[in-house]
Write an enzyme that holds these catalytic residues in place. Sequence first.
Site, PDB file in Angstrom:
ATOM      1  N   CYS A 111      23.670  61.688  27.135  1.00 18.81           N
ATOM      2  CA  CYS A 111      23.130  62.784  26.323  1.00 18.81           C
ATOM      3  C   CYS A 111      22.081  63.618  27.051  1.00 18.81           C
ATOM      4  CB  CYS A 111      22.572  62.229  25.016  1.00 18.81           C
ATOM      5  SG  CYS A 111      23.774  61.226  24.151  1.00 18.81           S
ATOM      6  N   HIS A 256      18.717  67.842  22.229  1.00 23.36           N
ATOM      7  CA  HIS A 256      19.974  67.131  22.037  1.00 23.36           C
ATOM      8  C   HIS A 256      20.093  66.770  20.556  1.00 23.36           C
ATOM      9  CE1 HIS A 256      23.080  64.240  21.975  1.00 23.36           C
ATOM     10  NE2 HIS A 256      22.281  63.198  21.918  1.00 23.36           N
ATOM     11  N   ASN A 286      26.738  64.005  16.760  1.00 21.58           N
ATOM     12  CA  ASN A 286      26.158  63.905  18.108  1.00 21.58           C
ATOM     13  C   ASN A 286      27.298  64.046  19.127  1.00 21.58           C
ATOM     14  OD1 ASN A 286      25.288  62.852  20.571  1.00 21.58           O
ATOM     15  ND2 ASN A 286      24.075  61.216  19.659  1.00 21.58           N
TER      16      ASN A 286
HETATM   17  O1  UT7 Z   1      22.539  60.363  21.615  1.00 22.26           O
HETATM   18  C1  UT7 Z   1      21.424  59.576  21.928  1.00 22.26           C
HETATM   19  C2  UT7 Z   1      21.576  58.217  21.442  1.00 22.26           C
HETATM   20  N1  UT7 Z   1      21.623  57.987  20.036  1.00 22.26           N
HETATM   21  C3  UT7 Z   1      20.621  58.197  19.148  1.00 22.26           C
HETATM   22  O2  UT7 Z   1      19.682  58.928  19.384  1.00 22.26           O
HETATM   23  C4  UT7 Z   1      20.668  57.465  17.868  1.00 22.26           C
HETATM   24  C5  UT7 Z   1      19.327  56.850  17.513  1.00 22.26           C
HETATM   25  N2  UT7 Z   1      19.352  56.008  16.343  1.00 22.26           N
HETATM   26  C6  UT7 Z   1      19.621  56.448  15.079  1.00 22.26           C
HETATM   27  O3  UT7 Z   1      19.950  57.619  14.892  1.00 22.26           O
HETATM   28  C7  UT7 Z   1      19.464  55.504  13.923  1.00 22.26           C
HETATM   29  O4  UT7 Z   1      18.876  54.302  14.395  1.00 22.26           O
HETATM   30  C8  UT7 Z   1      20.809  55.171  13.192  1.00 22.26           C
HETATM   31  C9  UT7 Z   1      21.287  56.384  12.421  1.00 22.26           C
HETATM   32  C10 UT7 Z   1      21.867  54.716  14.164  1.00 22.26           C
HETATM   33  C11 UT7 Z   1      20.570  54.046  12.191  1.00 22.26           C
HETATM   34  O5  UT7 Z   1      19.553  54.441  11.277  1.00 22.26           O
HETATM   35  P1  UT7 Z   1      18.319  53.484  10.989  1.00 22.26           P
HETATM   36  O6  UT7 Z   1      17.480  54.174  10.017  1.00 22.26           O
HETATM   37  O7  UT7 Z   1      17.697  53.081  12.303  1.00 22.26           O
HETATM   38  O8  UT7 Z   1      19.023  52.249  10.302  1.00 22.26           O
HETATM   39  P2  UT7 Z   1      18.857  50.707  10.623  1.00 22.26           P
HETATM   40  O9  UT7 Z   1      19.725  50.317  11.758  1.00 22.26           O
HETATM   41  O10 UT7 Z   1      17.402  50.370  10.680  1.00 22.26           O
HETATM   42  O11 UT7 Z   1      19.429  50.063   9.312  1.00 22.26           O
HETATM   43  C12 UT7 Z   1      18.749  50.185   8.029  1.00 22.26           C
HETATM   44  C13 UT7 Z   1      19.604  49.558   6.974  1.00 22.26           C
HETATM   45  C14 UT7 Z   1      20.096  48.145   7.327  1.00 22.26           C
HETATM   46  O12 UT7 Z   1      20.182  47.416   6.107  1.00 22.26           O
HETATM   47  P3  UT7 Z   1      19.034  46.398   5.673  1.00 22.26           P
HETATM   48  O13 UT7 Z   1      18.942  45.402   6.793  1.00 22.26           O
HETATM   49  O14 UT7 Z   1      17.783  47.223   5.519  1.00 22.26           O
HETATM   50  O15 UT7 Z   1      19.546  45.842   4.389  1.00 22.26           O
HETATM   51  C15 UT7 Z   1      21.470  48.375   7.884  1.00 22.26           C
HETATM   52  O16 UT7 Z   1      22.298  47.260   7.748  1.00 22.26           O
HETATM   53  O17 UT7 Z   1      20.792  50.337   6.788  1.00 22.26           O
HETATM   54  C16 UT7 Z   1      21.948  49.518   7.031  1.00 22.26           C
HETATM   55  N3  UT7 Z   1      22.942  50.366   7.701  1.00 22.26           N
HETATM   56  C17 UT7 Z   1      23.819  51.127   7.038  1.00 22.26           C
HETATM   57  N4  UT7 Z   1      24.053  51.307   5.700  1.00 22.26           N
HETATM   58  C18 UT7 Z   1      25.004  52.162   5.353  1.00 22.26           C
HETATM   59  C19 UT7 Z   1      23.107  50.550   9.025  1.00 22.26           C
HETATM   60  N5  UT7 Z   1      24.096  51.441   9.244  1.00 22.26           N
HETATM   61  C20 UT7 Z   1      24.555  51.800   8.012  1.00 22.26           C
HETATM   62  C21 UT7 Z   1      25.548  52.695   7.577  1.00 22.26           C
HETATM   63  N6  UT7 Z   1      25.741  52.851   6.234  1.00 22.26           N
HETATM   64  N7  UT7 Z   1      26.303  53.413   8.437  1.00 22.26           N
END
Ligand code: UT7
Length: 331
Positions: A111, A256, A286
Amino acid sequence: MTATICGTGSYIPSYTMDNNDIARLVETSDEWIRERTGVIRRHIVKEETTVSMAAEASRRALEDAGMAPKEVDLILVSTISSNVILPCAACEVQKELGAVNATCFDLSAACTGFVLAYNTAAAYLAGGVYRTALVIGSESLSNLTNWKDRGTCILFGDGAGAAVLKADDTRKAALPVTHSDGGKGAALTCKSRHDFSGLADAGQSDPETMLDDEHYMQMDGQAVFKFAVKRVPEVIGEVLKLNQTGTEEIAYYILHQANKRIVEAVAKRLGEPMEKFPMNLQEYGNTSSASIPILLDEMNRDGRLKPGQKLVMAGFGAGLTWGAALVEWQR
Ligand code: UT7
């Protein structure tokens, strides 16, 4: 001597998947994806390839620049998802365009790739090696996406963007700032589909049946998120300081397009208004190294960019890699 962007182009596949389509594949919802990422839909290749999208974006950029393919000295394609290994994507684009005088090679930095490709081309132009360059970011990330992994498949999309650069003898070059930290690379990985070490000995020879989760993108989302919201404002601060430019002089920060919350956090840390942070990730997701040139092309075509404006382009992602470049819009 420096480089000026004198044309932009992009190509977006027409086939789309919205969040409800994704919710039919993995346990997620439109509401969760919108709230946590800002993405509403993404465009996905059907007939297109990384090379065909790169070539079409380039045709449009050359047309915008009023330049013939034969005038291009350098073609640089930034991609992590090329459909070809040999010849490189840039040589394939050269063939499609008939850009017979160009030197061509690819660059892989995920990226951050477009910022690094832009810097590379701009350095060649500022050094007098070439006079014109075509810099392209093109990605078919859907081919590297694990459609069973809700942590990644909600985010990514496909597309290509291109910029035509020409040498400008009248202005001084702005210096970029870039960083890499290979020690933290485990946060975002994808094993090559050509690395089946050990499996051949086990008597398996069909790559399709040998693909496992490691052959798709795997991400520690929270680690990448924390890295981005810390390092992107820092590197923007560094590039502004290095070029003795104040935030009040910047018209737009073209980041990005990874996650709306990352863009908002960067704006907040810099103390800059959201109006200076254009976003189109809601429509495309993305698209890795294609996201910055696609956004640049949109802004060029809808008239948001005006001669004399100063822009900061900032990329971040796998590697880990991150960097920023200061651009003066002169078109
Ligand atoms: O291109 C450069 C590289 N990429 C990035 O810049 C991406 C950077 N990261 C992110 O954008 C975010 O970390 C994500 C969008 C990937 C994830 O969002 P988050 O707010 O960090 O979620 P999380 O992984 O902390 O998960 C929070 C909760 C969890 O549930 P519990 O443990 O709180 O009950 C996950 O299991 O959300 C759950 N979860 C989902 N729920 C519904 C994780 N993914 C999903 C999903 N749908 N797709």
